[in-house]
Structures are given as structure tokens and as C-alpha cells.
Design an enzyme around this catalytic site. Sequence first.
Site, PDB file in Angstrom:
ATOM      1  N   LYS A  26     -52.826 -77.099  -0.075  1.00 19.66           N
ATOM      2  CA  LYS A  26     -53.063 -78.416  -0.647  1.00 19.66           C
ATOM      3  C   LYS A  26     -53.629 -78.294  -2.062  1.00 19.66           C
ATOM      4  CE  LYS A  26     -54.399 -81.305   2.516  1.00 19.66           C
ATOM      5  NZ  LYS A  26     -55.403 -81.684   3.530  1.00 19.66           N
ATOM      6  N   ARG A  96     -61.466 -82.598   1.495  1.00 17.89           N
ATOM      7  CA  ARG A  96     -60.268 -82.299   2.276  1.00 17.89           C
ATOM      8  C   ARG A  96     -60.142 -80.803   2.508  1.00 17.89           C
ATOM      9  NH1 ARG A  96     -55.582 -84.729  -1.421  1.00 17.89           N
ATOM     10  NH2 ARG A  96     -54.502 -84.889   0.580  1.00 17.89           N
ATOM     11  N   GLY A 105     -53.539 -81.649  11.173  1.00 16.73           N
ATOM     12  CA  GLY A 105     -54.603 -82.204  11.992  1.00 16.73           C
ATOM     13  C   GLY A 105     -55.662 -81.234  12.449  1.00 16.73           C
ATOM     14  N   MET A 107     -57.744 -79.409  10.589  1.00 18.27           N
ATOM     15  CA  MET A 107     -58.958 -79.483   9.793  1.00 18.27           C
ATOM     16  C   MET A 107     -59.218 -80.941   9.450  1.00 18.27           C
ATOM     17  SD  MET A 107     -59.918 -76.569   9.609  1.00 18.27           S
ATOM     18  CE  MET A 107     -59.632 -74.884   9.309  1.00 18.27           C
ATOM     19  N   ARG A 352     -45.984 -80.770  -0.469  1.00 17.33           N
ATOM     20  CA  ARG A 352     -45.776 -79.449   0.131  1.00 17.33           C
ATOM     21  C   ARG A 352     -44.331 -79.383   0.591  1.00 17.33           C
ATOM     22  NH1 ARG A 352     -49.407 -80.964   5.391  1.00 17.33           N
ATOM     23  NH2 ARG A 352     -48.171 -82.730   6.013  1.00 17.33           N
ATOM     24  N   HIS A 468     -48.392 -87.845  14.485  1.00 17.76           N
ATOM     25  CA  HIS A 468     -48.748 -86.489  14.895  1.00 17.76           C
ATOM     26  C   HIS A 468     -47.684 -85.911  15.825  1.00 17.76           C
ATOM     27  CE1 HIS A 468     -50.814 -83.483  17.450  1.00 17.76           C
ATOM     28  NE2 HIS A 468     -51.381 -83.143  16.317  1.00 17.76           N
ATOM     29  N   ARG A 634     -24.083 -49.860  30.774  1.00 16.00           N
ATOM     30  CA  ARG A 634     -25.154 -48.992  31.264  1.00 16.00           C
ATOM     31  C   ARG A 634     -24.943 -48.709  32.737  1.00 16.00           C
ATOM     32  NH1 ARG A 634     -31.205 -51.096  31.009  1.00 16.00           N
ATOM     33  NH2 ARG A 634     -30.519 -52.391  32.748  1.00 16.00           N
ATOM     34  N   SER A 781     -29.064 -45.853  22.157  1.00 12.83           N
ATOM     35  CA  SER A 781     -29.446 -47.259  22.133  1.00 12.83           C
ATOM     36  C   SER A 781     -30.919 -47.318  22.529  1.00 12.83           C
ATOM     37  CB  SER A 781     -28.588 -48.050  23.120  1.00 12.83           C
ATOM     38  OG  SER A 781     -29.033 -49.389  23.155  1.00 12.83           O
ATOM     39  N   GLY A 783     -33.858 -48.654  24.080  1.00  7.96           N
ATOM     40  CA  GLY A 783     -34.214 -49.653  25.086  1.00  7.96           C
ATOM     41  C   GLY A 783     -35.678 -49.998  24.877  1.00  7.96           C
ATOM     42  N   THR A 784     -35.902 -50.941  23.981  1.00  5.50           N
ATOM     43  CA  THR A 784     -37.279 -51.133  23.506  1.00  5.50           C
ATOM     44  C   THR A 784     -38.184 -51.813  24.530  1.00  5.50           C
ATOM     45  OG1 THR A 784     -36.465 -53.089  22.352  1.00  5.50           O
ATOM     46  CG2 THR A 784     -36.758 -51.081  21.061  1.00  5.50           C
ATOM     47  N   ASN A 785     -37.608 -52.441  25.568  1.00  6.10           N
ATOM     48  CA  ASN A 785     -38.497 -52.979  26.608  1.00  6.10           C
ATOM     49  C   ASN A 785     -39.217 -51.838  27.304  1.00  6.10           C
ATOM     50  OD1 ASN A 785     -37.463 -55.435  25.971  1.00  6.10           O
ATOM     51  ND2 ASN A 785     -36.198 -55.641  27.803  1.00  6.10           N
ATOM     52  N   ASP A 786     -38.416 -50.888  27.828  1.00  8.89           N
ATOM     53  CA  ASP A 786     -39.032 -49.753  28.512  1.00  8.89           C
ATOM     54  C   ASP A 786     -39.766 -48.839  27.542  1.00  8.89           C
ATOM     55  OD1 ASP A 786     -38.891 -49.839  31.285  1.00  8.89           O
ATOM     56  OD2 ASP A 786     -36.740 -49.416  31.271  1.00  8.89           O
ATOM     57  N   CYS A 848     -31.259 -52.404  22.026  1.00  9.37           N
ATOM     58  CA  CYS A 848     -31.061 -53.494  22.966  1.00  9.37           C
ATOM     59  C   CYS A 848     -32.454 -53.808  23.505  1.00  9.37           C
ATOM     60  CB  CYS A 848     -30.104 -53.098  24.079  1.00  9.37           C
ATOM     61  SG  CYS A 848     -30.591 -51.630  24.973  1.00  9.37           S
ATOM     62  N   TYR A 868     -26.843 -51.284  14.607  1.00  8.71           N
ATOM     63  CA  TYR A 868     -26.696 -52.622  15.168  1.00  8.71           C
ATOM     64  C   TYR A 868     -27.918 -53.023  15.975  1.00  8.71           C
ATOM     65  CZ  TYR A 868     -25.633 -50.476  19.714  1.00  8.71           C
ATOM     66  OH  TYR A 868     -25.718 -49.776  20.874  1.00  8.71           O
TER      67      TYR A 868
HETATM   68  P1  ADP Z   1     -54.282 -83.980   6.171  1.00  7.16           P
HETATM   69  O1  ADP Z   1     -54.148 -82.564   5.787  1.00  7.16           O
HETATM   70  O2  ADP Z   1     -54.688 -84.197   7.572  1.00  7.16           O
HETATM   71  O3  ADP Z   1     -53.095 -84.797   5.744  1.00  7.16           O
HETATM   72  P2  ADP Z   1     -55.607 -84.979   3.852  1.00  7.16           P
HETATM   73  O4  ADP Z   1     -56.700 -84.221   3.199  1.00  7.16           O
HETATM   74  O5  ADP Z   1     -54.314 -84.892   3.178  1.00  7.16           O
HETATM   75  O6  ADP Z   1     -55.525 -84.543   5.341  1.00  7.16           O
HETATM   76  O7  ADP Z   1     -56.125 -86.453   3.884  1.00  7.16           O
HETATM   77  C1  ADP Z   1     -56.063 -87.390   4.898  1.00  7.16           C
HETATM   78  C2  ADP Z   1     -55.593 -88.704   4.325  1.00  7.16           C
HETATM   79  O8  ADP Z   1     -56.467 -89.176   3.311  1.00  7.16           O
HETATM   80  C3  ADP Z   1     -54.223 -88.620   3.691  1.00  7.16           C
HETATM   81  O9  ADP Z   1     -53.512 -89.779   3.992  1.00  7.16           O
HETATM   82  C4  ADP Z   1     -54.531 -88.545   2.236  1.00  7.16           C
HETATM   83  O10 ADP Z   1     -53.474 -89.023   1.455  1.00  7.16           O
HETATM   84  C5  ADP Z   1     -55.767 -89.412   2.113  1.00  7.16           C
HETATM   85  N1  ADP Z   1     -56.591 -88.993   0.979  1.00  7.16           N
HETATM   86  C6  ADP Z   1     -57.087 -87.770   0.751  1.00  7.16           C
HETATM   87  N2  ADP Z   1     -57.756 -87.725  -0.408  1.00  7.16           N
HETATM   88  C7  ADP Z   1     -57.681 -88.964  -0.933  1.00  7.16           C
HETATM   89  C8  ADP Z   1     -58.170 -89.551  -2.148  1.00  7.16           C
HETATM   90  N3  ADP Z   1     -58.830 -88.826  -3.026  1.00  7.16           N
HETATM   91  N4  ADP Z   1     -57.918 -90.843  -2.367  1.00  7.16           N
HETATM   92  C9  ADP Z   1     -57.216 -91.575  -1.459  1.00  7.16           C
HETATM   93  N5  ADP Z   1     -56.729 -91.084  -0.315  1.00  7.16           N
HETATM   94  C10 ADP Z   1     -56.962 -89.787  -0.047  1.00  7.16           C
HETATM   95 MG    MG Z   2     -52.370 -84.741   3.954  1.00 13.61          MG
HETATM   96 MG    MG Z   3     -55.117 -85.557   9.048  1.00 14.42          MG
END
Ligand code: ADP
Ligand code: MG
Ligand code: MG
Length: 891
Positions: A26, A96, A105, A107, A352, A468, A634, A781, A783-786, A848, A868
Site C-alpha cells: 500500500k 493503515r 482484512g 490488518m 494495487r 469480503h 510401472r 523416473s 518417484g518423488t513421493n517415495d 513422476c 520431463y
Molecule cells: P484495507 O487494506 O482493509 O482496504 P485501508 O487502509 O485501505 O484498508 O482502508 C480502509 C478503508 O478506509 C478504505 O476504504 C480506504 O479507502 C479508506 N481510507 C483509508 N485512508 C483514508 C484516508 N486518508 N481518507 C479517506 N479514506 C481512507
Molecule cells: Mg484498502
Molecule cells: Mg479492510
Amino acid sequence: MSQFVYRFGGGASDGKAGDKNLLGGKGANLAEMASIGLPVPPGFTISTEMCDRYYAEGERIPDDVCAEITDGITHIEGITGKIFGDPADPLLVSVRSGARVSMPGMMDTVLNLGLNDETVQGLAKASGDPRFAWDSYRRFIQMYGDVVLGVDHGLFEDALEIAKEDKGVHLDTDLDADDWQRLVARYKEIVAEELGRDFPTDPHDQLWGAVGAVFGSWQSERAKTYRRLHHIPGDWGTAVNVQAMVFGNLGDTSATGVAFTRDPSTGERAYYGEYLINAQGEDVVAGIRTPQYLTLAARERAGAKPLSMEEALPEVYGQLAGVFDTLERHYRDMQDIEFTVERGKLWMLQTRSGKRTAKAALRIAVDMAGEGLISEEEAVLRVDPAALDQLLHPTLDPDAPREVIAKGLPASPGAACGRAVFDADTAERWAGNGEKVILVRVETSPEDIHGMHAAEGILTARGGMTSHAAVVARGMGRPCVSGSAGIAIDYKSKLMRVGAGSSGREVKEGDVLTIDGSTGEVMLGEVPTVQPELVGDFGTLMGWADTKRRLRVRTNAETPNDCRTAREFGAEGIGLCRTEHMFFDPERITNVRQMILADSEAGRRAALEKLLPEQRADFTEIFRIMAGLPVTIRLLDPPLHEFLPHEEEEFAEVARASGLDVETLRRRAGELSESNPMLGHRGCRLGITYPEIYEMQARAIFEAAVAIVKETGEAPIPEVMVPLVATRAELAIIKALIDKTAEAVFAEAGARVDYLVGTMIELPRAALQAGAIAEEAEFFSFGTNDLTQTTLGVSRDDAGRFLTQYVEKGIFGRDPFVSIDVEGVGELIGIAAERGRKTRAGIKLGICGEHGGDPASIAFCEATGLDYVSASPYRVPIARLAAAQAALRKG
Ligand code: ADP
Ligand code: MG
Ligand code: MG
């Protein structure tokens, strides 16, 4: 002095833009967007190096870094013209997390940090919108309370529900400034009641708390589980991003949204996304309000009423589209974007590489190569071989009858069928017992990951295409139907209801459901499926891959069906045809048992006589299907023990067939049972002690081969493979037997075929003695399991009990039965390859075993210069692509 804080914003960033290892994904991308002039709220990133230090210093932020962070705040203040903690017009920030690779989700993020009873007044005045200010404040207490202070978020949600009930409204947006202000007071009470201390009011204290919590969350159980499932090393650490807040909840010209530059389900070149007016941050993905479409086309296609962003905010939409194009050209890949519009001004909050289905990955790679954005080689490298799995599996038979009971969003394609379960733990438990399950939830959250992983498919009642459930399911390659609004789920009674009244249906835990993640349909019972089509983008990309790879790809197959599937998938021969499976056929097993339990060679030969025509028919069929491609067969390998009868009835049947009495048979069976059959009387040891078994098999192979020559005029290519060889002498004896049998058959038939005799290398001694063994063997050949079992001294069938912990503790990077243990098993393979070639230049080398379909192991095979790999039929395309990538990466 080392630097831990890197700044971005105001059209520039501190030199390290793009360095994901240091800044996390990020942070690196925020810096990069800032440096190419896109509108990014200013901020700074505390590097991943700090994560280690945080733990080393006893989970605190050392003073020198605190000073750097304070300077970072000054940097943001300079650009925004607002001061952190200023009661008149306060700077607010988000805190963040951001690891090298996105961990959805895992962190936690805190928004609106810097608010307290004074600054909220300033925010109200400066914005001219007290409702917004108090709404932001309560959001802050709620998020900070949950994420940093560990207060159960349900308490806040309950308080909010009560406030709405008291007022007689349903939507958050129906609450006004006074309502929010009262709620803030209530939230603070909740915190004080739960923690016995007050909510922190000093913005700097708030900041230290939040930064610490992000670093702290790196070692949370959820994060650890995710890392384990995705093979992410624990020592990477997370970075922390602190960034000026921008507000999408400032009225009707403000909005927040998420978007993809191309369709992540189909790969179609069309902007794709969702947004919400007057909303903040996670509102879009949280499933609280139903998000609206980004584009007019998408809205019309869905027949939805609420205006698309293209219609509601045309000017900003135009700008956003421009940003999409800039980002695609810059990153040369499809991007997943978060943005916010504050009073008509666009801000970019994240970009990303977008997660995508395998189908989309193929289409995007092929399209981008066509657009000249990337080369063919890059296109081949872009598609994750393991993800092809999604495409190679069956989809619903379009002609099959079905009872559609509900419809949701087509969130992750593919069809899945299984028993309905309503919680992740049950999903995991049932799947552990071999049940196929569909995980049904109102919506999913990171706590459900293990259940989603265990399930065949996922069905949710709430949440959009970027919820999610949808994002995680696409990443895992699980079919998913999300936001199926017509179903009502009752967790307590473990059932879901569809429709109302007498036409309503109930689905209880354990009932069979089928979902189609490509159409969003939910069906009762099991719906038959059809094989995928291997043309279009798939065919194009595989064609490119085939021109880039050096390794040949064969298959492990013994049934005609598997052989045909493998050929369709592009197999270039059979690398392992196991003959014992043919013996287990219920119609043959009695003959096999009679052979094993016979007390004399004559008795054995009598039984083998009956097996010969059946084996010959098996091989004839396989040679016919594989038409002119090499077929490695075999000779019998498993411990005889495995074929022994158990039931009364089975003994009786063998007695009838052999003329021996049950008493004698039982005694023989007792003599044959072994305490350690894996290291017992098996492999070529059978051929040494009961040569007539291998003689029968060799005869069946050669009789089949000459029959095919007579039938088609074309010679098959049999490669006779001797298992579990440890010494040259063993192979010499058995090879002589095979050659003698071949000559006898050729003389009888008046026709010959070329064939090879080789051996499996599956014992360390064989690997070390490969130079001597190659005097006899025309191919090896691995036989990587054994070989893995015998090198590590670990039984594959029992290793589950400790292997997970070994991987968790980092003793093994990966499960050695899934991905080759390069250091140990790999070294033996390297030694054997080298010594084998020294004796017999050009000796054919292949592998194999399960590893033949594992991309990392295939890369090892490429590096070692094997000829192969052989993989199970469905993994053949994966192996073709992985082999191409390995060759390209080698350069
Ligand atoms: P995640 O990795 O779970 O997407 P983010 O750090 O991207 O977490 O943030 C969670 C939400 O908060 C996202 O919708 C993001 O766009 C929003 N957000 C993060 N920083 C800001 C900011 N500086 N101003 C407004 N919205 C923000
Ligand atoms: Mg985000
Ligand atoms: Mg989030």
C-alpha cells in the site's frame, strides 16, 4: 542513522516509491501514485523494518522513530495547512496497515484519528457540517475502540441500533448531528465501562496507540492463519501508513468507491466498480448499504435504479477514468483502486494489481499482449499456473434440469456442490471428514477464512462484488455467490429460508446445494456438470507457453478416461501408468488374491494366466489412446499385503477360485502380513521373489504393443519401469527377465517394437548408486513421493499429525510432499542425474509423483535439467505453463 519514515504527497515522495519490501504494497503504491502526479492525500509510511524492531523493543515504538513520525506529521501539516490537534480546524489522519502483499482484512485500519471533544467542534465549524463532524467522531471511537482498545464492536453496533430504534428510523443517514453527538457520549461510556479508563483524548496518544496496534496485528491469529495458507513468511512484517483524511461523507457531492480497471471476473476491458454517495471508507465493502454501479453500462445491464457514478458525478467520473488509464499504462497491469471524492474533488487512496479469476487473468494477459502493453513472454508469466485449476474443472451442464431457489451476484466463477453448513468451524470439520460443503453466511469476515478454504463454495446473503466473501473467494479460486438477498439465514436453527409462505423453502444444515458462481444461481440438490472448453484465451496462452518451455509434460494415468483427458489437456505421453490399480478392479481382485495366496509357483501361474488377457487389454487400450506417444508402465509395486482379503466372504471366494481351503488361505495371509509394509515386500522385491508376476506383466505389455502394430501399423513406445530399485543387481536380474520375455513375444508374433527398460529412483541408495544403475537403466523416473518418504524418514500417510506444525514453525518452508524439498530430496535428484548421465549420456530423466504438478517443483526440475515432468491429468496444463515460466525465468 537508519530511516524508518518515508513521506509522500504534494506531487512527490521520498525516493523509495515502489519498494514494496520496505514500504509494504500500500505504501509503495501510494508513494508511486504521488510521484507520478496523481491526487494522493499527503502522508508517510513507517517501513516494514520497524515491525521487527517493534517486537524486538518489547512492543513499543523507540524514541528515535517517534521523532521521525512527528516530523512526518509536520510534513502532512505543511501540505494540508491544517494542524494535528488544532481545535479550530484539525488535521485528521488515517492509520493503515500494509504488508508486502495484500492480506485482505487481516490488518486493521483506523480512520478519522485526531478527533476529541474540542477538535470535533473545530471540524464541525470548518466544514460547516456538524452532522458530518459527529458522524466522523463516532466512527473514530468505534474503530479505535475495536481495533486498538479491543472493545467488542458488537457493543457499539447495539448502541447504534438502539439509537435508531429510539428515533424510529432504519438508516444511519437518518440520524442528525445531535443524535450522533449523543451516540458519541454513549460510545465513550462503553469504552470506560469495558476498560475502566477513558477513551484517549490527546491526538498524539491516539496516534501511538494506533501505530502500535497495526504492528501488533501482524502477530494476530487471523494474520498468522492467512500467512500460513498463503505461504507468506512471518518475518516480512507490515508497514504502517499515516495519511491525511479526505472525506467522502461530506454530503451529496462526496462519495467513496472501489474499482477495477478491467472486469476482475471475466477480464473484459471495461471499468468496473461500486461507489456510495456520502459515505466513508469501508461502507462500500461492509454491506451496510447496497453500493451503486460505477458505470452506466453496468447499471443498465443489471437493471438497477440508483444512478451510476458516471451519471451522478460525471465530471469526477471522467477524471477517474483518466486515472485508470494512467495507472494501467504505468503499472502495465489491471489495477484495483480505492478512491474518495470530497466535495467534487477526486482523491486516490490505494492502487494495487487486482486479484482476478483465472479466466480474467488469461483474458487480460492475452488482451494486454494484443494491445502491445506487454510481450507474449510477460503474458505467459502473468498467469499463476495454480489458478488454472479453476478453469479446468467442470461447470454446470447447461442442459441439466435444476431447481433454482435463489439468485445472488456471480462473485467468483465455477460450479460447486456440497452440503450446506452455516459456520466456518463446521465447514472445516466436515471437510476434514471428506464431506463436500457449501459455506452459507449472512456475510463473511476474516474469522471465516479457514471455513472458506475448506468449503467447495461460498454463499452469502449480503455484500456486493467487492465484499469480503467475493474478494477472498476469487483469490482462493472458490466459486462464490454473494449478496443473495432472497435468502434468510438463521444461525441458531442452522437453516436458511428462501421465499415466504407456502412457496417458501427451507434448507437445513446438511442439505445438498449447488451454486454457480458464474451466474449467481443457487440450486437445490446436485446438478450435473460438464468439462471445460480448452479453446479461446486458454488455447492462445497455452500455445505461447508451449513455445517457451523446454521440459516435456507427461501425465500419470492408467484408466482410458484419464488418458483421454490428459491428451486433451496436452499431455505428451504417460510418465507413470500404475498397474496395481488395474488389479483392484472388483472383477479381477479374486484372481489377484488367488495369485498372492497360492502356495506354489504353479498355483501362482494358474492365477496369472487369468490376469494376462485382462492386463493385455488394458495396455492395448492405453497404447491406442496415446497413439505413438511414450507410455511408461510401472511393474507391480505395492506390498502384497494391500491385496489380502479381509472378510469371510472374500476368503470363501478365493477358496472357490483356487481350490485351496479357507484355513490354508488364512495361514498364507497371516504369513504375508507385514508390520512395516511401506519398507517391506514390495516394488522390485516382488519381481525378484515372484518373477512370474513381472514376467506376466512384461508379456502383457509386449503382446499389447505388437497387437497395436498389427492393428494400426504404428508402433507404440513402451517404457517398462521397475520400481523401488536399490541396487544395480536387482535391475540387472529383472531387466534380463523383461528382455527375455520381449524376445519370446516378438518371436511368437513375428513383429518387434522398440522399448526401453528403466527404473524409478525412489530410494537414497538408488540416487547415490545412479552411476552403476545407469549401466542397466535406459531411463530414470524420480518417484518423488517415495523418495521424500525415504529421504526424510517420514510416512506420507501419517505426517499430517506434525507436518502442519513443522511448516508453522518454519522447519519446512512448504509441505515436502507438496513441493520438493530442494535441499535434501533435490540434492539426491541432482546427484542421481549427474551420475546417471556420466554413465549413459542422454539417459532420459523425468519425475513422476505429486510434485510433477507443483510449479515450484517444476522450476526445480527445469534448473536440474530433467527431460520431463509427469502430472495428474488435470494438472497437465498447470505443468505446461509452469514449465514455460521456469524456462523464461531462467532466461
Ligand atoms: P484495507 O487494506 O482493509 O482496504 P485501508 O487502509 O485501505 O484498508 O482502508 C480502509 C478503508 O478506509 C478504505 O476504504 C480506504 O479507502 C479508506 N481510507 C483509508 N485512508 C483514508 C484516508 N486518508 N481518507 C479517506 N479514506 C481512507
Ligand atoms: Mg484498502
Ligand atoms: Mg479492510
